[in-house]
Design an enzyme around this catalytic site. Sequence first.
Site, PDB file in Angstrom:
ATOM      1  N   GLY A   9       0.830  -1.199   0.000  1.00 31.95           N
ATOM      2  CA  GLY A   9       0.000   0.000   0.000  1.00 31.95           C
ATOM      3  C   GLY A   9       0.867   1.252   0.000  1.00 31.95           C
ATOM      4  O   GLY A   9       2.103   1.171   0.063  1.00 31.95           O
ATOM      5  N   ASP A  10       0.216   2.405  -0.135  1.00 28.77           N
ATOM      6  CA  ASP A  10       0.911   3.702  -0.124  1.00 28.77           C
ATOM      7  C   ASP A  10       1.919   3.839  -1.249  1.00 28.77           C
ATOM      8  O   ASP A  10       2.938   4.521  -1.106  1.00 28.77           O
ATOM      9  CB  ASP A  10       1.619   3.940   1.234  1.00 28.77           C
ATOM     10  CG  ASP A  10       0.683   3.724   2.399  1.00 28.77           C
ATOM     11  OD1 ASP A  10      -0.471   4.155   2.294  1.00 28.77           O
ATOM     12  OD2 ASP A  10       1.094   3.110   3.396  1.00 28.77           O
ATOM     13  N   GLU A  11       1.655   3.214  -2.368  1.00 25.10           N
ATOM     14  CA  GLU A  11       2.593   3.273  -3.500  1.00 25.10           C
ATOM     15  C   GLU A  11       2.447   4.555  -4.313  1.00 25.10           C
ATOM     16  O   GLU A  11       3.245   4.806  -5.216  1.00 25.10           O
ATOM     17  CB  GLU A  11       2.379   2.072  -4.450  1.00 25.10           C
ATOM     18  CG  GLU A  11       2.626   0.701  -3.831  1.00 25.10           C
ATOM     19  CD  GLU A  11       1.367   0.095  -3.257  1.00 25.10           C
ATOM     20  OE1 GLU A  11       0.338   0.809  -3.163  1.00 25.10           O
ATOM     21  OE2 GLU A  11       1.380  -1.086  -2.874  1.00 25.10           O
ATOM     22  N   LYS A  21      -0.782   5.346  -5.638  1.00 29.53           N
ATOM     23  CA  LYS A  21      -1.802   5.010  -6.652  1.00 29.53           C
ATOM     24  C   LYS A  21      -2.711   6.192  -6.967  1.00 29.53           C
ATOM     25  O   LYS A  21      -3.157   6.350  -8.094  1.00 29.53           O
ATOM     26  CB  LYS A  21      -2.671   3.839  -6.158  1.00 29.53           C
ATOM     27  CG  LYS A  21      -1.909   2.542  -5.997  1.00 29.53           C
ATOM     28  CD  LYS A  21      -2.797   1.434  -5.467  1.00 29.53           C
ATOM     29  CE  LYS A  21      -3.271   1.627  -4.044  1.00 29.53           C
ATOM     30  NZ  LYS A  21      -2.218   1.611  -3.028  1.00 29.53           N
ATOM     31  N   GLY A  22      -2.985   7.029  -5.934  1.00 35.18           N
ATOM     32  CA  GLY A  22      -3.898   8.168  -6.132  1.00 35.18           C
ATOM     33  C   GLY A  22      -3.425   9.052  -7.267  1.00 35.18           C
ATOM     34  O   GLY A  22      -4.191   9.405  -8.168  1.00 35.18           O
ATOM     35  N   ASN A  70      -9.927   3.010   5.165  1.00 33.69           N
ATOM     36  CA  ASN A  70      -8.543   2.732   5.593  1.00 33.69           C
ATOM     37  C   ASN A  70      -7.563   3.293   4.562  1.00 33.69           C
ATOM     38  O   ASN A  70      -6.401   3.534   4.866  1.00 33.69           O
ATOM     39  CB  ASN A  70      -8.298   1.215   5.812  1.00 33.69           C
ATOM     40  CG  ASN A  70      -8.791   0.340   4.669  1.00 33.69           C
ATOM     41  OD1 ASN A  70      -9.502   0.804   3.787  1.00 33.69           O
ATOM     42  ND2 ASN A  70      -8.420  -0.923   4.679  1.00 33.69           N
ATOM     43  N   GLY A 101      -5.904   6.020   1.876  1.00 37.29           N
ATOM     44  CA  GLY A 101      -5.697   7.463   1.822  1.00 37.29           C
ATOM     45  C   GLY A 101      -4.961   7.764   0.535  1.00 37.29           C
ATOM     46  O   GLY A 101      -3.757   7.593   0.459  1.00 37.29           O
ATOM     47  N   HIS A 102      -5.707   8.153  -0.489  1.00 33.98           N
ATOM     48  CA  HIS A 102      -5.086   8.398  -1.795  1.00 33.98           C
ATOM     49  C   HIS A 102      -4.874   9.901  -1.982  1.00 33.98           C
ATOM     50  O   HIS A 102      -5.833  10.657  -2.098  1.00 33.98           O
ATOM     51  CB  HIS A 102      -5.964   7.806  -2.903  1.00 33.98           C
ATOM     52  CG  HIS A 102      -6.049   6.300  -2.827  1.00 33.98           C
ATOM     53  ND1 HIS A 102      -6.945   5.558  -3.522  1.00 33.98           N
ATOM     54  CD2 HIS A 102      -5.304   5.415  -2.131  1.00 33.98           C
ATOM     55  CE1 HIS A 102      -6.765   4.268  -3.245  1.00 33.98           C
ATOM     56  NE2 HIS A 102      -5.780   4.170  -2.405  1.00 33.98           N
ATOM     57  N   GLN A 131      -4.888  -0.142  -0.824  1.00 37.67           N
ATOM     58  CA  GLN A 131      -3.865  -0.981  -0.182  1.00 37.67           C
ATOM     59  C   GLN A 131      -2.947  -1.592  -1.262  1.00 37.67           C
ATOM     60  O   GLN A 131      -2.715  -0.959  -2.260  1.00 37.67           O
ATOM     61  CB  GLN A 131      -4.489  -2.054   0.724  1.00 37.67           C
ATOM     62  CG  GLN A 131      -5.177  -1.480   1.976  1.00 37.67           C
ATOM     63  CD  GLN A 131      -6.579  -0.986   1.727  1.00 37.67           C
ATOM     64  OE1 GLN A 131      -7.387  -1.672   1.132  1.00 37.67           O
ATOM     65  NE2 GLN A 131      -6.889   0.210   2.183  1.00 37.67           N
ATOM     66  N   THR A 137      -4.966  -6.687   5.138  1.00 38.08           N
ATOM     67  CA  THR A 137      -6.279  -6.078   5.299  1.00 38.08           C
ATOM     68  C   THR A 137      -7.303  -7.170   4.971  1.00 38.08           C
ATOM     69  O   THR A 137      -6.928  -8.323   4.686  1.00 38.08           O
ATOM     70  CB  THR A 137      -6.431  -4.801   4.445  1.00 38.08           C
ATOM     71  OG1 THR A 137      -7.642  -4.143   4.850  1.00 38.08           O
ATOM     72  CG2 THR A 137      -6.439  -5.094   2.947  1.00 38.08           C
ATOM     73  N   ARG A 190       0.405   7.821  10.939  1.00 40.71           N
ATOM     74  CA  ARG A 190       1.458   7.003  11.556  1.00 40.71           C
ATOM     75  C   ARG A 190       2.737   7.046  10.714  1.00 40.71           C
ATOM     76  O   ARG A 190       2.669   7.014   9.483  1.00 40.71           O
ATOM     77  CB  ARG A 190       1.015   5.524  11.630  1.00 40.71           C
ATOM     78  CG  ARG A 190      -0.085   5.271  12.616  1.00 40.71           C
ATOM     79  CD  ARG A 190      -0.428   3.798  12.699  1.00 40.71           C
ATOM     80  NE  ARG A 190      -1.107   3.309  11.501  1.00 40.71           N
ATOM     81  CZ  ARG A 190      -1.467   2.036  11.320  1.00 40.71           C
ATOM     82  NH1 ARG A 190      -1.201   1.136  12.246  1.00 40.71           N
ATOM     83  NH2 ARG A 190      -2.093   1.672  10.230  1.00 40.71           N
ATOM     84  N   ARG A 193       5.575   5.617   8.646  1.00 42.94           N
ATOM     85  CA  ARG A 193       5.665   4.330   7.947  1.00 42.94           C
ATOM     86  C   ARG A 193       7.024   3.691   8.188  1.00 42.94           C
ATOM     87  O   ARG A 193       8.033   4.406   8.277  1.00 42.94           O
ATOM     88  CB  ARG A 193       5.463   4.533   6.448  1.00 42.94           C
ATOM     89  CG  ARG A 193       4.075   5.042   6.127  1.00 42.94           C
ATOM     90  CD  ARG A 193       3.891   5.305   4.632  1.00 42.94           C
ATOM     91  NE  ARG A 193       2.562   5.833   4.376  1.00 42.94           N
ATOM     92  CZ  ARG A 193       2.278   6.766   3.468  1.00 42.94           C
ATOM     93  NH1 ARG A 193       3.233   7.276   2.715  1.00 42.94           N
ATOM     94  NH2 ARG A 193       1.042   7.180   3.307  1.00 42.94           N
ATOM     95  N   SER A 229       7.402   8.217 -11.678  1.00 42.77           N
ATOM     96  CA  SER A 229       6.972   9.461 -11.057  1.00 42.77           C
ATOM     97  C   SER A 229       8.159  10.055 -10.305  1.00 42.77           C
ATOM     98  O   SER A 229       8.848   9.348  -9.566  1.00 42.77           O
ATOM     99  CB  SER A 229       5.791   9.162 -10.139  1.00 42.77           C
ATOM    100  OG  SER A 229       5.535  10.277  -9.331  1.00 42.77           O
TER     101      SER A 229
HETATM  102  P1  IMP Z   1      -7.046  -2.475   8.252  1.00 38.52           P
HETATM  103  O1  IMP Z   1      -7.179  -2.463   6.783  1.00 38.52           O
HETATM  104  O2  IMP Z   1      -7.347  -1.160   8.916  1.00 38.52           O
HETATM  105  O3  IMP Z   1      -7.810  -3.611   8.874  1.00 38.52           O
HETATM  106  O4  IMP Z   1      -5.503  -2.755   8.611  1.00 38.52           O
HETATM  107  C1  IMP Z   1      -4.863  -3.989   8.300  1.00 38.52           C
HETATM  108  C2  IMP Z   1      -3.422  -3.750   7.876  1.00 38.52           C
HETATM  109  O5  IMP Z   1      -3.410  -3.112   6.606  1.00 38.52           O
HETATM  110  C3  IMP Z   1      -2.639  -2.842   8.817  1.00 38.52           C
HETATM  111  O6  IMP Z   1      -1.280  -3.268   8.818  1.00 38.52           O
HETATM  112  C4  IMP Z   1      -2.726  -1.482   8.158  1.00 38.52           C
HETATM  113  O7  IMP Z   1      -1.659  -0.629   8.498  1.00 38.52           O
HETATM  114  C5  IMP Z   1      -2.673  -1.874   6.705  1.00 38.52           C
HETATM  115  N1  IMP Z   1      -3.352  -0.911   5.819  1.00 38.52           N
HETATM  116  C6  IMP Z   1      -4.668  -0.755   5.658  1.00 38.52           C
HETATM  117  N2  IMP Z   1      -4.926   0.214   4.756  1.00 38.52           N
HETATM  118  C7  IMP Z   1      -3.740   0.653   4.335  1.00 38.52           C
HETATM  119  C8  IMP Z   1      -3.343   1.638   3.373  1.00 38.52           C
HETATM  120  O8  IMP Z   1      -4.164   2.287   2.698  1.00 38.52           O
HETATM  121  N3  IMP Z   1      -2.004   1.808   3.216  1.00 38.52           N
HETATM  122  C9  IMP Z   1      -1.082   1.080   3.906  1.00 38.52           C
HETATM  123  N4  IMP Z   1      -1.410   0.148   4.806  1.00 38.52           N
HETATM  124  C10 IMP Z   1      -2.720  -0.057   5.022  1.00 38.52           C
END
Ligand code: IMP
Length: 423
Positions: free
Chosen positions: A12-14, A16-17, A38, A40-41, A221, A236, A300, A302, A410
């Site tokens: 995740g957090d690559e 993508k947005g 969960n 955040g783009h 994600q 997730t 948080r 990373r 990018s």
């Molecule tokens: P949940 O999706 O909130 O249940 O979290 C499960 C796991 O996925 C945790 O380690 C989160 O930090 C991670 N996670 C969930 N959504 C993202 C995201 O958008 N970016 C990065 N990590 C994510």
Amino acid sequence: MPCTVVVGAQWGDEGKGKIVDALSAEADLVARYQGGPNAGHSVIRGERTIVLHLIPSGILEPGKRCLIGNGVVIDLEKLHEEVEKLEALGVDVRPRLGVSSSAHLILPYHKVVEAVAEQGAGAIGTTGRGIGFAYRDKAARTGLRIGDLADRDAFVARADRNLERLRREYPEASLADTSGARLFDELTPLVRWVLPLVSDVSYELHSALKAGKRVLLEGAQGTLLDLDHGTYPFVTSSSASAAGAPLGVGLGPRAVDKVIGVAKAYATRVGLGPFPTEMPEDEAARLRAAGEEYGATTGRPRRCGWLDLPALRYAARINGLDELVVTKLDVLDEFDEIRVAIDYEIDGSPPPSFPASAADLERCRPVWRAFPGWQCATTGARAWSDLPEKAREYLAFVEREIDVPITTVSVGASREAEVRRTG
Ligand code: IMP
């Protein structure tokens, strides 16, 4: 592009947005297929950074139809808040937004019990948005969906049964003061607000494709957080990989004709779980500062590490990647040495394939290869030939190793800061 999937190839957090925002210009419809708030783009428009959690990143592109598919879990309050914020910025959201009636709801009790569960030994460092418990109800066939909001009595009865079960399971969770009726009544203004947005997302997409329109399916994600293929149980609760895309919007798998993976030029992870290329904290602090690596949803810090080729090869296989977009190359500009994990070893031997269990992945030690850093700014590059030779060598090595062409790189947060490879 008739139907293209954009999928995270890491944890995740690559970025993508930004990529979906750019590709939206060439699409007619953009749909989210899984996950929930969960995600955040971040998309930069002019001086402003806009963070989207539930709404497809295509919403910032005027005139594009944006859909939230059946695979997404929706927190109505968060959706409302996001729409209000965008509308306050002058984006016309509601006439262009469609929400599947089959998308499940995240209800307040999901968040309450998740907070309790995350205190225990099984904590995985979730985002605290109630994601896992909403998907748990979906799989257990006890969930409530957007479509259920049209029938108060049925909603109340099911929510009461769910609350009763959760009170037994989590006696320490503060659920005493709530009831199905109370929940519904509190939601009533949002119910009135959301029902006009309900759409048959599957039908809309199918019809659009039949009419020759172009569709972009946006993942949240990343592959290593996919419920089936990620580093279980540190994942997730949805199908973040490309196969989840048709499932999460109601299309057949053959509707998809291109899969674009997105990976950073290094790696990050939020929350707990194995991360073979993680850096020691002093090194990580430098990368975190350079790349502003803080969660777009939770803030948080990373965890940071070097690029992990075994994980990226695995993502190429799981998703059937046609192309890779590499983001945040510019973050490495100042580093004198850039390391890449080219393989893993467990007790001195290479594992036969990417380890399916988190415990095995935890035991993997990276086999490193070091590249000399280019140590000059790449952010102004707009053509492949503008990139320093050492950066091109690094990228060429990556694409050779994973056997997927890198089509775009990018080099900064703004929309223009990218290099599209031609020829
Ligand atoms: P949940 O999706 O909130 O249940 O979290 C499960 C796991 O996925 C945790 O380690 C989160 O930090 C991670 N996670 C969930 N959504 C993202 C995201 O958008 N970016 C990065 N990590 C994510």
